[in-house]
Design an enzyme around this catalytic site. Structure first.
Site, short mmCIF file in Angstrom:
data_model
loop_
_atom_site.label_atom_id
_atom_site.label_comp_id
_atom_site.label_asym_id
_atom_site.label_seq_id
_atom_site.Cartn_x
_atom_site.Cartn_y
_atom_site.Cartn_z
N LYS A 188 -61.69 -28.43 24.35
CA LYS A 188 -62.47 -27.85 23.25
C LYS A 188 -63.38 -28.90 22.61
O LYS A 188 -64.49 -28.60 22.18
CB LYS A 188 -61.53 -27.24 22.21
CG LYS A 188 -60.79 -26.01 22.74
CD LYS A 188 -59.66 -25.61 21.80
CE LYS A 188 -58.95 -24.36 22.28
NZ LYS A 188 -57.71 -24.09 21.54
N GLY A 284 -54.60 -16.04 20.29
CA GLY A 284 -54.05 -14.69 20.21
C GLY A 284 -55.01 -13.65 20.77
O GLY A 284 -56.21 -13.92 20.92
#
Ligand code: HSE
Length: 378
Positions: A188, A284
């Site tokens: 990231k 999620g």
């Protein structure tokens, strides 16, 4: 937009659900192992059913991993299809190739969900850079490790038990070592550095240490020092890039110290706007799917750039970064003793040392004590 979706796991199924609410966007086919899992008879087992279908204009990937994701991505881009992905491993490893293929074929490449799950991070970096220049980025980029550290601080929980819980909740990567050893955060950071500075750094050049070996006793030590431990990624722009992923002991009261559960808090500092932070669900099903479908809408609206127009390769150099470190190790080590500033019960805190030297030294020390843990101290 007629989508061929790759993967029907946690994120893929979420994308399918959210896309049903969008006007003018439809998931036509879904590539997955068990085609029967996909409602509406849209499951396909062979990628060519999507790549060779002229009716499909966009491929959305929610599989993860490098292979066959790279082969699927390059095949889709060469076939003139937009490519939207949540796969940070793929984008971090193949960023120049993917950007080039998208340009050559006049299609869009977007990966907003790959960094920060549901947080509008890359899109705000893109927006910031229209008028400003970003000097630094830092923050908590991984929900699983934040969930683990938060539970360990709150309940004195054991590492393994909380990791199992995070996996059950769908936060962790398929192989949780990518979360707990820092690879996920490093990927990231590489993508964010490209978007924020227009600089391409190599994953393997960024020093990284995760939280696999942190213990309940370490957490008691952090509390005694008045600190909270978080896994922090940071990068600073310059001719060479300063970049790292490591646990950091943050003063209780600093914004990052209060980030709970699986949340992320990511920050950039730009010349004119100053500090801007983004807090939200970093992992999620629905948070991640949310940013994937936002990318679909942006591409429908004509967005084609990969967050910034120009990229140049850059080196990482942390020799001038000075930091103090908490180190808990059973191995005796002359260098470590020579830089120790304070001695605790079973640990030391060093004086300010070069981050590059420290990471190099600790890598060697780990071969003698694989349970060693360290964290930078702020
Ligand atoms: N495993 C990742 C996390 C998922 O826990 O943050 C989102 O990238």
């Amino acid at each position: 937009m007629r989508i061929g979706l790759l993967g029907y796991g946690v994120v893929g199924a979420g994308v399918d659900h959210l896309a049903q609410r969008l006007e003018g966007v439809s998931v036509e086919k879904v590539l997955c192992l068990n085609v029967g899992d996909v409602p509406g008879g849209r499951g396909v087992a062979d990628i060519s059913a999507i790549i060779d279908d002229p009716e499909i204009d966009t491929v959305v990937e929610a599989m993860g991993g490098l292979h066959p994701a790279w082969e699927f991505a390059s095949g889709a881009l060469k076939a003139g299809k937009h490519y939207i992905t949540a796969n940070k491993a793929l984008v971090s490893a193949f960023l120049p190739e993917l950007v080039e293929l998208a340009k050559e074929n006049g299609v869009a490449l977007r990966c907003t969900a790959a960094v920060g799950g549901g947080i509008p991070w890359l899109v705000n970096i893109e927006r910031c850079r229209r008028v400003d220049s970003i000097r630094r980025i830092h923050g908590i980029f991984n929900g699983t490790t934040n969930f683990i550290l938060d539970a360990m601080h709150r309940d004195g929980a054991e590492f393994e038990r909380v990791l199992a819980q995070a996996q059950k909740l769908g936060y962790a990567e398929a192989d949780p070592s990518a979360d707990i050893d820092g690879d996920d955060v490093r990927r990231k950071l590489v993508i964010s550095t490209a978007a924020a500075f227009g600089k391409l750094i190599r994953e393997s050049d960024v020093p990284m240490f995760g939280i696999r070996t942190v213990t309940a006793q370490d957490v008691l030590n952090f509390k005694a020092l008045g600190k909270v431990c978080k896994l922090i990624a940071r990068a600073e722009s310059g001719e060479k890039i300063k970049a790292s992923v490591e646990p950091v002991l943050i003063p209780a009261g600093a914004p990052e110290s209060a980030v709970p559960e699986n949340f992320n808090l990511v920050t950039y500092e730009s010349e004119n706007a100053g500090v801007q932070s983004f807090f939200g669900q970093g992992a999620g099903r629905y948070p991640t799917a949310y940013n994937v479908v936002q990318d679909c809408l942006d591409v429908c609206g004509g967005k084609n750039d990969f967050y910034t127009k120009q990229y140049v390769a850059a080196e990482v150099d942390n020799r001038d970064v000075l930091r103090c470190y908490y180190v808990r190790t059973s191995a005796s080590d002359a260098w470590l003793q020579s830089v120790a500033a304070t001695q605790g019960d079973g640990y030391i805190v060093t004086r300010a040392v070069s981050q590059a030297d420290f990471h190099a030294h600790v890598r060697e020390l780990q071969s003698r004590d694989h349970r060693l843990f360290f964290a930078a101290v702020e």
